[in-house]
Motif scaffolding. Structure first.
Motif, PDB file in Angstrom:
ATOM      1  N   VAL A   6       0.857  -1.177   0.000  1.00 33.33           N
ATOM      2  CA  VAL A   6       0.000   0.000   0.000  1.00 33.33           C
ATOM      3  C   VAL A   6       0.895   1.228   0.000  1.00 33.33           C
ATOM      4  O   VAL A   6       1.970   1.228   0.615  1.00 33.33           O
ATOM      5  CB  VAL A   6      -0.953   0.005   1.222  1.00 33.33           C
ATOM      6  N   ALA A   7       0.495   2.254  -0.738  1.00 32.51           N
ATOM      7  CA  ALA A   7       1.279   3.482  -0.837  1.00 32.51           C
ATOM      8  C   ALA A   7       0.596   4.601  -0.061  1.00 32.51           C
ATOM      9  O   ALA A   7      -0.638   4.643   0.053  1.00 32.51           O
ATOM     10  CB  ALA A   7       1.455   3.892  -2.295  1.00 32.51           C
ATOM     11  N   VAL A   8       1.414   5.515   0.486  1.00 33.57           N
ATOM     12  CA  VAL A   8       0.912   6.687   1.202  1.00 33.57           C
ATOM     13  C   VAL A   8       1.570   7.919   0.597  1.00 33.57           C
ATOM     14  O   VAL A   8       2.805   7.981   0.464  1.00 33.57           O
ATOM     15  CB  VAL A   8       1.227   6.617   2.711  1.00 33.57           C
ATOM     16  N   ALA A   9       0.757   8.907   0.196  1.00 38.20           N
ATOM     17  CA  ALA A   9       1.305  10.177  -0.272  1.00 38.20           C
ATOM     18  C   ALA A   9       1.816  10.953   0.940  1.00 38.20           C
ATOM     19  O   ALA A   9       1.045  11.310   1.828  1.00 38.20           O
ATOM     20  CB  ALA A   9       0.226  10.971  -1.009  1.00 38.20           C
ATOM     21  N   VAL A  34       4.734  -1.057   2.974  1.00 35.96           N
ATOM     22  CA  VAL A  34       4.252   0.318   2.855  1.00 35.96           C
ATOM     23  C   VAL A  34       5.307   1.117   2.107  1.00 35.96           C
ATOM     24  O   VAL A  34       6.491   1.090   2.478  1.00 35.96           O
ATOM     25  CB  VAL A  34       3.986   0.955   4.232  1.00 35.96           C
ATOM     26  N   VAL A  35       4.893   1.811   1.066  1.00 34.58           N
ATOM     27  CA  VAL A  35       5.803   2.684   0.335  1.00 34.58           C
ATOM     28  C   VAL A  35       5.307   4.116   0.494  1.00 34.58           C
ATOM     29  O   VAL A  35       4.129   4.417   0.253  1.00 34.58           O
ATOM     30  CB  VAL A  35       5.904   2.288  -1.158  1.00 34.58           C
ATOM     31  N   ALA A  36       6.185   4.995   0.964  1.00 30.96           N
ATOM     32  CA  ALA A  36       5.871   6.412   1.121  1.00 30.96           C
ATOM     33  C   ALA A  36       6.318   7.143  -0.143  1.00 30.96           C
ATOM     34  O   ALA A  36       7.469   6.994  -0.581  1.00 30.96           O
ATOM     35  CB  ALA A  36       6.569   6.976   2.349  1.00 30.96           C
ATOM     36  N   LEU A  37       5.425   7.935  -0.715  1.00 30.24           N
ATOM     37  CA  LEU A  37       5.706   8.639  -1.969  1.00 30.24           C
ATOM     38  C   LEU A  37       5.804  10.136  -1.704  1.00 30.24           C
ATOM     39  O   LEU A  37       4.825  10.763  -1.276  1.00 30.24           O
ATOM     40  CB  LEU A  37       4.592   8.362  -2.984  1.00 30.24           C
ATOM     41  N   ARG A  71      10.102   6.559  -1.635  1.00 27.74           N
ATOM     42  CA  ARG A  71      10.403   6.928  -3.021  1.00 27.74           C
ATOM     43  C   ARG A  71      10.186   8.424  -3.177  1.00 27.74           C
ATOM     44  O   ARG A  71       9.151   8.958  -2.763  1.00 27.74           O
ATOM     45  CB  ARG A  71       9.502   6.175  -4.000  1.00 27.74           C
ATOM     46  N   VAL A  72      11.166   9.096  -3.787  1.00 29.16           N
ATOM     47  CA  VAL A  72      11.105  10.546  -3.993  1.00 29.16           C
ATOM     48  C   VAL A  72      11.121  10.821  -5.492  1.00 29.16           C
ATOM     49  O   VAL A  72      11.917  10.257  -6.235  1.00 29.16           O
ATOM     50  CB  VAL A  72      12.299  11.257  -3.326  1.00 29.16           C
ATOM     51  N   GLU A  73      10.221  11.673  -5.942  1.00 27.11           N
ATOM     52  CA  GLU A  73      10.151  12.083  -7.349  1.00 27.11           C
ATOM     53  C   GLU A  73      10.340  13.594  -7.422  1.00 27.11           C
ATOM     54  O   GLU A  73       9.605  14.370  -6.791  1.00 27.11           O
ATOM     55  CB  GLU A  73       8.794  11.710  -7.945  1.00 27.11           C
ATOM     56  N   ARG A  74      11.315  14.035  -8.211  1.00 23.10           N
ATOM     57  CA  ARG A  74      11.556  15.466  -8.432  1.00 23.10           C
ATOM     58  C   ARG A  74      10.934  15.864  -9.765  1.00 23.10           C
ATOM     59  O   ARG A  74      11.306  15.330 -10.811  1.00 23.10           O
ATOM     60  CB  ARG A  74      13.056  15.767  -8.425  1.00 23.10           C
ATOM     61  N   ALA A 101       3.476   4.625  -7.508  1.00 26.37           N
ATOM     62  CA  ALA A 101       2.748   3.543  -6.839  1.00 26.37           C
ATOM     63  C   ALA A 101       2.743   2.283  -7.695  1.00 26.37           C
ATOM     64  O   ALA A 101       3.023   1.174  -7.210  1.00 26.37           O
ATOM     65  CB  ALA A 101       1.321   3.986  -6.526  1.00 26.37           C
ATOM     66  N   LEU A 102       2.431   2.423  -8.978  1.00 23.27           N
ATOM     67  CA  LEU A 102       2.371   1.256  -9.853  1.00 23.27           C
ATOM     68  C   LEU A 102       3.746   0.628 -10.035  1.00 23.27           C
ATOM     69  O   LEU A 102       3.862  -0.601 -10.172  1.00 23.27           O
ATOM     70  CB  LEU A 102       1.772   1.656 -11.202  1.00 23.27           C
ATOM     71  N   GLU A 103       4.788   1.454 -10.050  1.00 29.00           N
ATOM     72  CA  GLU A 103       6.144   0.905 -10.150  1.00 29.00           C
ATOM     73  C   GLU A 103       6.474   0.001  -8.970  1.00 29.00           C
ATOM     74  O   GLU A 103       7.232  -0.964  -9.102  1.00 29.00           O
ATOM     75  CB  GLU A 103       7.169   2.038 -10.242  1.00 29.00           C
TER      76      GLU A 103
END
Length: 430
Positions: A6-9, A34-37, A71-74, A101-103
């Motif tokens: 499950v992902a959390v923004a 848990v993946v934090a985005l 995971r961090v996206e710039r 999330a899908l990745e």
């Protein structure tokens, strides 16, 4: 693996930090990942500090054995001139969250919006003149593009989340942009909300309830629109007569849903009003859309994608055709397609020196061999050619009319001998 993640923004702020912490506590005994985005928008000078703060907090939680991946996206894009920074950041954020999330194999993304956020959104939408769909504000759950977006705290108050943060002594960042009055939500939060909640202590709950009622009403209107549109659809077009039999409100509702379905955009109330005033069973007209036109002809509405009008360049006056192929005529907004003819057609030798002319109103056209010549207007009407397909040049060989866009070759040409022969057709740009 997908069902176990499950992902959390996670912005690093108070609300999303509390949600991430609660998700980790619930996930650990269930064996969930848990993946934090975290999305780095590049809009604040402190954005790099927020990334480092999230990285340190994530490392602390992992040392405690909590199943967390960060995971961090710039973002590399920037808003265009005149574009709303809030709208740009929101659209870019959701696109990045979905991709990340899908990745990671997560098809559920949790968002930290709470009841105060819902009440504020309802007010902002009302101030913008939104309809029922806009007033519905934020749904508790929505599946879109392969991701289920959930807001588990939408019924929780701001005070409850603050209490949770104090109880677990959670560290979080403070976004300095929350104090910027240039942003509409900040003006509402800083200048309006304190006075509103003082004058009406139950405002937050009441407005959130109104948003929920609006959501139910929006679903009912969608169901009603589907029923009404079912009787009016003719392929991708919409017949006006079944809509005209409806009451004004139901007709407007059906039109709004059909235009949203065809364009992906919510049509403005001004367009719906114009259709109510101007559309009829015999109307021939065009109305501009952001990326095309809405066209009416013989009681049918159709959305035409692409530019509403072509740029007007200097129009060509002559054309020499010596072989099959496509002959672009940008000044006329299209081109002439010449194809070999197995039967019928015009002698290729006749096309060596063509004159290109606009309609003058006195032209007469023979729709087929042996048929009487009639005015172009009557021929267009008889053939059901709408106005937007009557553009393009008339092709002449000397004084003889050879070809009319939308109608084809003149009957006199089809009667004439000659070899080899070709077929002509007019192709619009776009």
């Amino acid at each position: 693996m997908t069902d176990r993640c499950v992902a959390v923004a996670w912005s690093g702020g108070r609300d999303s930090t509390a949600l991430l912490h609660a998700t980790l506590k619930a996930a650990e005994p269930l064996g969930l990942r848990v993946v934090a985005l975290h999305i780095h928008h590049g809009l604040s000078p402190h954005a790099d500090d927020w990334v480092r703060s999230c990285q340190r907090q994530a490392a602390r939680w992992r040392r405690r054995g909590l199943p967390l991946l960060l995971r961090v996206e710039r973002l590399s894009d920037v808003p265009t001139a005149g574009e709303s920074v809030e709208a740009w950041a929101r659209a870019q954020r959701y696109q990045a969250l979905r991709r990340l999330a899908l990745e990671q194999g997560a098809r559920i993304v949790l968002l930290a919006h709470h009841r105060r956020d819902q009440a504020e959104t309802f007010l902002l939408q009302a101030l913008r003149g939104a309809g029922v769909a806009g007033l519905a504000a934020m749904p508790a759950g929505l599946e879109r593009d392969g991701v289920l977006w959930l807001r588990p705290w939408l019924a929780h108050t701001d005070a409850q989340i603050a209490s949770y943060v104090r109880r677990y002594r959670l560290r979080h960042v403070e976004d300095d942009s929350n104090a910027d009055p240039r942003l509409a939500r900040n003006r509402l939060r800083l200048q309006v909300w304190p006075a509103l909640s003082t004058a009406f202590p139950g405002a937050e709950a009441a407005l959130a309830d109104s948003a929920a009622w609006s959501g139910e009403a929006a679903h009912c209107l969608e169901d009603l629109a589907r029923l009404d549109l079912a009787a009016a659809r003719e392929g991708e077009r919409l017949a006006w007569n079944p809509l005209a039999a409806l009451g004004a409100a139901r007709r407007s509702n059906a039109l709004r849903h059909w235009l949203h379905e065809r364009t992906g955009l919510r049509p403005p109330a001004s367009l719906i009003g114009r259709l109510a005033r101007e559309m009829g069973p015999r109307t021939t007209a065009c109305w501009p859309l952001p990326h095309g036109e809405l066209r009416a002809y013989r009681g049918l509405l159709a959305v035409h994608a692409g530019p509403a009008t072509n740029p007007v360049a200097a129009r060509e006056h002559g054309l020499s055709v010596d072989a099959p192929g496509f002959y672009p005529l940008p000044g006329w907004g299209g081109g002439l397609l010449v194809q070999p003819a197995l039967q019928g057609g015009v002698p290729l030798a006749w096309l060596a020196g063509l004159d290109l002319r606009e309609r003058s109103g006195a032209e007469r056209f023979q729709a087929g061999p042996g048929r009487p010549p009639r005015s172009l207007k009557k021929q267009y009407q008889a053939s059901g050619v709408p106005a937007w397909q009557r553009t393009g040049p008339l092709l002449y060989r000397g004084s003889q009319l050879l070809f009319v866009p939308g109608l084809g070759l003149d009957g006199h040409v089809l009667e004439a001998p000659g070899q080899p022969r070709v077929l002509l057709s007019w192709q619009h740009l776009g």
